[in-house]
Design a protein around this motif. Structure first.
Motif, PDB file in Angstrom:
ATOM      1  N   THR A  52     -25.972 -70.079   3.660  1.00  0.00           N
ATOM      2  CA  THR A  52     -24.676 -70.770   3.753  1.00  0.00           C
ATOM      3  C   THR A  52     -23.783 -70.270   2.618  1.00  0.00           C
ATOM      4  O   THR A  52     -23.576 -70.960   1.629  1.00  0.00           O
ATOM      5  CB  THR A  52     -24.851 -72.296   3.656  1.00  0.00           C
ATOM      6  N   PRO A  53     -23.244 -69.065   2.748  1.00  0.00           N
ATOM      7  CA  PRO A  53     -22.514 -68.435   1.636  1.00  0.00           C
ATOM      8  C   PRO A  53     -21.210 -69.134   1.278  1.00  0.00           C
ATOM      9  O   PRO A  53     -20.432 -69.515   2.160  1.00  0.00           O
ATOM     10  CB  PRO A  53     -22.224 -67.017   2.178  1.00  0.00           C
ATOM     11  N   ASN A  54     -20.981 -69.304  -0.014  1.00  0.00           N
ATOM     12  CA  ASN A  54     -19.687 -69.727  -0.531  1.00  0.00           C
ATOM     13  C   ASN A  54     -18.911 -68.445  -0.835  1.00  0.00           C
ATOM     14  O   ASN A  54     -18.823 -68.007  -1.978  1.00  0.00           O
ATOM     15  CB  ASN A  54     -19.866 -70.583  -1.786  1.00  0.00           C
ATOM     16  N   LEU A  55     -18.375 -67.842   0.208  1.00  0.00           N
ATOM     17  CA  LEU A  55     -17.832 -66.482   0.135  1.00  0.00           C
ATOM     18  C   LEU A  55     -16.520 -66.399   0.897  1.00  0.00           C
ATOM     19  O   LEU A  55     -16.389 -66.993   1.974  1.00  0.00           O
ATOM     20  CB  LEU A  55     -18.858 -65.508   0.739  1.00  0.00           C
ATOM     21  N   ALA A  56     -15.557 -65.675   0.344  1.00  0.00           N
ATOM     22  CA  ALA A  56     -14.227 -65.591   0.957  1.00  0.00           C
ATOM     23  C   ALA A  56     -13.955 -64.254   1.626  1.00  0.00           C
ATOM     24  O   ALA A  56     -12.924 -64.090   2.278  1.00  0.00           O
ATOM     25  CB  ALA A  56     -13.151 -65.855  -0.093  1.00  0.00           C
ATOM     26  N   TYR A  57     -14.860 -63.283   1.495  1.00  0.00           N
ATOM     27  CA  TYR A  57     -14.566 -61.926   1.945  1.00  0.00           C
ATOM     28  C   TYR A  57     -15.575 -61.450   2.988  1.00  0.00           C
ATOM     29  O   TYR A  57     -16.782 -61.639   2.832  1.00  0.00           O
ATOM     30  CB  TYR A  57     -14.574 -60.952   0.758  1.00  0.00           C
ATOM     31  N   ALA A  58     -15.052 -60.800   4.021  1.00  0.00           N
ATOM     32  CA  ALA A  58     -15.903 -60.296   5.100  1.00  0.00           C
ATOM     33  C   ALA A  58     -16.315 -58.849   4.829  1.00  0.00           C
ATOM     34  O   ALA A  58     -15.715 -58.155   4.008  1.00  0.00           O
ATOM     35  CB  ALA A  58     -15.155 -60.389   6.433  1.00  0.00           C
ATOM     36  N   PHE A  59     -17.354 -58.403   5.501  1.00  0.00           N
ATOM     37  CA  PHE A  59     -17.783 -57.004   5.427  1.00  0.00           C
ATOM     38  C   PHE A  59     -16.655 -56.096   5.917  1.00  0.00           C
ATOM     39  O   PHE A  59     -15.985 -56.438   6.898  1.00  0.00           O
ATOM     40  CB  PHE A  59     -19.022 -56.809   6.316  1.00  0.00           C
ATOM     41  N   PRO A  60     -16.395 -54.932   5.269  1.00  0.00           N
ATOM     42  CA  PRO A  60     -17.175 -54.283   4.207  1.00  0.00           C
ATOM     43  C   PRO A  60     -16.597 -54.484   2.803  1.00  0.00           C
ATOM     44  O   PRO A  60     -16.694 -53.586   1.975  1.00  0.00           O
ATOM     45  CB  PRO A  60     -17.082 -52.822   4.612  1.00  0.00           C
ATOM     46  N   HIS A  61     -16.006 -55.626   2.536  1.00  0.00           N
ATOM     47  CA  HIS A  61     -15.424 -55.868   1.216  1.00  0.00           C
ATOM     48  C   HIS A  61     -16.504 -55.798   0.132  1.00  0.00           C
ATOM     49  O   HIS A  61     -17.661 -56.152   0.357  1.00  0.00           O
ATOM     50  CB  HIS A  61     -14.751 -57.244   1.181  1.00  0.00           C
TER      51      HIS A  61
END
Length: 260
Positions: free
Chosen positions: A128-137
């Motif tokens: 459950t990532p706390n992440l704002a950027y999608a691949f390939p960032h």
């Protein structure tokens, strides 16, 4: 560092956001599973070839160091380094730094912290990532590589270096986490920050959303952590090399003291 200042793959203001359970997220999780299975299946061969085992140990050390160094370079290059968000005070940031020390010094004191708290925190982050950027960032790649390396570092010390956890270490790690949380909470209050989400939930969907309002979810995390650590400990007991596994293989369910 102009090459880090532009380009969608490093841009801190890239418009495309991360979405959980997309193909890219699934492939990142699958990559971790494959690495874990390969480490498990080849543990005997790796352990019997010192140049290979040492090579893997230093590879993990290098990956973890580069993860921390490049992240801070990215913060600075993108002009987003902030004392409220960029200090290494999240649980995974702390266990990443401790993983480096554990691998370098083969520390038996740090090992249970990484095994229980490191795997627990990193596994939650990966799922459950706390992440704002999608691949390939860059941040997508950094996020999954760094968290996967924490998990693999703990498993390396278990399956290759031969370290073993104990039930006593479960309590020790719980005490460590509460001590760490108290120190981080003090920093949060002083800086107006929210490290380890001790003053509020993350802005992105996470497991905390189902654990109740603040501060109830913090207490719920305590219970979940203890249950997870206990289940993880039981898993290592029954896997090949674990004490319960060895006893059962010998045909003896009880030890000399009559205690299972």
């Amino acid at each position: 560092m102009d090459w880090l200042g532009s380009g969608s793959w490093v841009d801190a203001y890239a418009p495309e956001g991360f979405e959980a359970f997309t193909p890219s997220h699934g492939l990142a999780v699958l990559g971790l599973i494959v690495c874990v299975l390969l480490l498990w299946l080849t543990r005997g061969w790796i352990g019997s070839h010192k140049p290979v085992s040492e090579g893997i140990r230093w590879l993990l050390i290098t990956i973890l160091i580069l993860a921390e160094v490049t992240l801070n370079i990215w913060y600075v290059a993108q002009h987003i380094w902030d004392v409220q968000t960029s200090l290494p005070l999240e649980l995974c940031s702390v266990t990443l730094l401790l993983s480096i020390l554990m691998l370098i010094f083969r520390s038996r004191w740090l090992y249970p912290i990484i095994l229980f708290a490191g795997i627990g925190g990193a596994l939650q982050a990966v799922l459950t990532p706390n992440l704002a950027y999608a691949f390939p960032h860059y941040r997508f790649i950094h996020f999954f590589v760094a968290h996967s390396a924490i998990i693999l570092a703990a498993l390396y010390m278990t399956w290759i270096a031969g370290f073993r956890p104990t039930w006593k270490s479960v309590g020790g790690v719980m005490l460590f986490l509460n001590g760490l949380a108290l120190m981080v909470w003090i920093v949060d209050r002083a800086l107006g920050a929210n490290y380890m989400f001790l003053t509020g939930k993350p802005s992105t969907p996470s497991i905390l959303d189902v654990l109740g309002p603040y501060p109830i979810y913090i207490l719920a995390e305590e219970v979940i952590a203890l249950l997870f650590f206990s289940l993880l400990m039981l898993l290592f007991e029954v896997l090949p090399g674990g004490r319960l596994y060895v006893r059962l293989r010998k045909g003896a369910v009880y030890g000399d003291d009559g205690v299972l």
